[in-house]
Design an enzyme around this catalytic site. Structure first.
Site, PDB file in Angstrom:
ATOM      1  N   LYS A 140     -11.879  -1.643   8.365  1.00  0.00           N
ATOM      2  CA  LYS A 140     -11.075  -2.541   9.208  1.00  0.00           C
ATOM      3  C   LYS A 140     -11.377  -2.274  10.681  1.00  0.00           C
ATOM      4  O   LYS A 140     -12.037  -3.059  11.320  1.00  0.00           O
ATOM      5  CB  LYS A 140      -9.596  -2.375   8.888  1.00  0.00           C
ATOM      6  CG  LYS A 140      -9.311  -2.736   7.425  1.00  0.00           C
ATOM      7  CD  LYS A 140      -7.964  -2.281   6.973  1.00  0.00           C
ATOM      8  CE  LYS A 140      -7.817  -2.351   5.480  1.00  0.00           C
ATOM      9  NZ  LYS A 140      -7.987  -3.686   4.901  1.00  0.00           N
TER      10      LYS A 140
ATOM     11  N   TRP B 256       0.832  -1.216   0.000  1.00  0.00           N
ATOM     12  CA  TRP B 256       0.000   0.000   0.000  1.00  0.00           C
ATOM     13  C   TRP B 256       0.856   1.251   0.000  1.00  0.00           C
ATOM     14  O   TRP B 256       0.477   2.274  -0.589  1.00  0.00           O
ATOM     15  CB  TRP B 256      -0.977  -0.013   1.180  1.00  0.00           C
ATOM     16  CG  TRP B 256      -1.911  -1.182   1.090  1.00  0.00           C
ATOM     17  CD1 TRP B 256      -1.988  -2.243   1.927  1.00  0.00           C
ATOM     18  CD2 TRP B 256      -2.887  -1.426   0.054  1.00  0.00           C
ATOM     19  NE1 TRP B 256      -2.939  -3.142   1.490  1.00  0.00           N
ATOM     20  CE2 TRP B 256      -3.501  -2.660   0.345  1.00  0.00           C
ATOM     21  CE3 TRP B 256      -3.282  -0.741  -1.087  1.00  0.00           C
ATOM     22  CZ2 TRP B 256      -4.496  -3.215  -0.461  1.00  0.00           C
ATOM     23  CZ3 TRP B 256      -4.281  -1.284  -1.896  1.00  0.00           C
ATOM     24  CH2 TRP B 256      -4.874  -2.502  -1.571  1.00  0.00           C
TER      25      TRP B 256
ATOM     26  N   ASP C 177      -0.908   6.713   6.531  1.00  0.00           N
ATOM     27  CA  ASP C 177      -2.013   5.807   6.213  1.00  0.00           C
ATOM     28  C   ASP C 177      -2.138   4.864   7.407  1.00  0.00           C
ATOM     29  O   ASP C 177      -1.281   4.009   7.627  1.00  0.00           O
ATOM     30  CB  ASP C 177      -1.670   5.029   4.931  1.00  0.00           C
ATOM     31  CG  ASP C 177      -2.719   3.983   4.590  1.00  0.00           C
ATOM     32  OD1 ASP C 177      -3.689   3.825   5.359  1.00  0.00           O
ATOM     33  OD2 ASP C 177      -2.564   3.319   3.541  1.00  0.00           O
TER      34      ASP C 177
END
Ligand SMILES: Cc1ncc(COP(=O)(O)O)c(C=O)c1O
Length: 363
Positions: A197, A106, A173
């Site tokens: 999540k 990511w 992030d």
């Protein structure tokens, strides 16, 4: 709903398990929001009810993180990936350079997106180690538009326990470990997390941006892509995902009521129980060997062969345990231990792991 369905334990990496209490309230509100006879799905997004949900959700983020009025709390569309685009679009001018720490898939994708808008420098990275370790952190250097990193690498199962010393605005992030432990959030110019999540259902992303960063917006762009425009319209620039924000608000209430210290203690216990079983296992090996780099949120491991891994997944399914497959890019197995997972859930998994080992030894 049958009892067997209720008892399924979902260790998936997201959209992830939510606490039963949150699900029950969310389900009830679909039929009638707070006894109004109107479904939460049909609440007007500029009406008083949704405004109260929005305001409470933002206040809860402030309460949990301890940030002040100098930060904007935004609910945005487009998932984590739209943040990969919006961050450079808003804060990386042509000819400027942004620094990235490349600690996983990511992070690397965030860098690729940023390359459309300006120059990118990889300050540290562990790609050549297949991201099985975290890279060493660089010293603070100041001449970048911002420094971006990923606090928890969902696919590889590594997690930072340090915060980079940034001479430039620090952007994180936090998609897969936000609200899982105490964090000095005010060290960040911006942090963000897709909801699916640790915050709530898919469909919305939390972005918290310091006003001084907003003031550094580098180019004109359509309002839907501009943090400043979303902030000016209080996250209702267009029709927002009312239900996703509502369920996230319920989850934030749950997190605040429980308390971050308690959540961290439970998350540590869960991770320790699972890693201990894997370290002692003759069938499975944890992917991340450095203990100080291991994630408490995503535990990645491998069996001797793909067939063995599949047989384990099959046995788990018979015990009502699901969501164990590793990310499609790396294979193997992965257990996600987000906040809604309990220590009892992990103990049940560990018991099945041991049962599987016994079956394997006796074959
Ligand atoms: C750390 C991290 N960042 C970003 C993303 C991408 O999120 P989305 O699928 O919402 O674009 C993910 C997805 O799993 C992730 O784990």
């Amino acid at each position: 709903m049958s009892l067997s369905q209720q008892n399924i334990i979902n260790f998936g990496s997201g959209p992830a398990a939510l606490p039963q209490q949150v699900l029950s309230e969310a389900a009830e509100a679909i039929l009638s929001y707070q006894g109004t006879g109107i479904s939460v799905l049909s609440l007007p997004h500029r009406g008083a009810h949704f405004n109260a949900i929005l305001e409470e959700s933002k206040q809860l983020v402030r309460d949990i993180t301890g940030i002040g009025a100098d930060y904007e709390v935004l609910w945005l569309p487009g998932g984590g990936r739209l943040q990969f685009s919006m961050i450079p679009m808003n804060f990386l001018g042509e000819g400027q350079t942004a620094a990235y720490i490349d600690s996983g898939h990511w992070s690397a994708e965030a860098m690729d997106y940023a390359g459309y808008y300006g120059n990118i420098e990889t300050l540290a990275g562990s790609r050549e180690l297949n991201y099985r370790e975290l890279p060493s952190l660089p010293p603070a250097i100041g001449h970048y538009a911002y420094l971006h990193y990923t606090t928890n690498n969902t696919i590889y199962g590594t997690q930072w326990n340090q915060i980079p010393q940034a001479g430039a605005p620090l952007v994180a992030d936090m998609s897969s470990d936000i609200f899982s432990r105490p964090v000095p959030y005010t060290r960040y110019a911006m942090f963000y997390a897709c909801a699916q999540k640790n915050i709530g259902p898919a469909g919305v992303t939390l972005a918290v941006v310091h006003r001084s960063l907003l003031e550094r917006t580098v180019r004109a762009m359509p309002p839907m892509l501009s943090y400043a425009a979303h902030a000016a319209k209080n996250s209702v620039l267009n029709t927002p995902p009312v239900y996703a924000i509502y369920v996230s608000m319920l989850m934030l209430r749950w997190i605040k009521n429980k308390g971050i210290e308690v959540i961290q203690r439970e998350n540590t216990q869960k991770a320790e129980a699972l890693y201990a079983a894997l370290d002692a296992s003759t069938v499975f090996q944890p992917v991340v060997s450095r203990k100080d780099h291991r994630s408490a949120m995503n535990v990645c491991f491998r069996a001797g062969s793909e067939a063995t891994g599949k047989a384990f997944v099959h046995l788990c399914a018979r015990h009502g345990i699901t969501g164990l497959e590793g990310h499609r890019s790396v294979g193997g197995l992965r257990v996600s231990l987000y906040n809604a997972i309990t220590l009892q859930d992990v103990e049940k998994l560990v018991a099945v792991l041991k049962e599987f080992e016994l079956i394997s030894i006796n074959k």
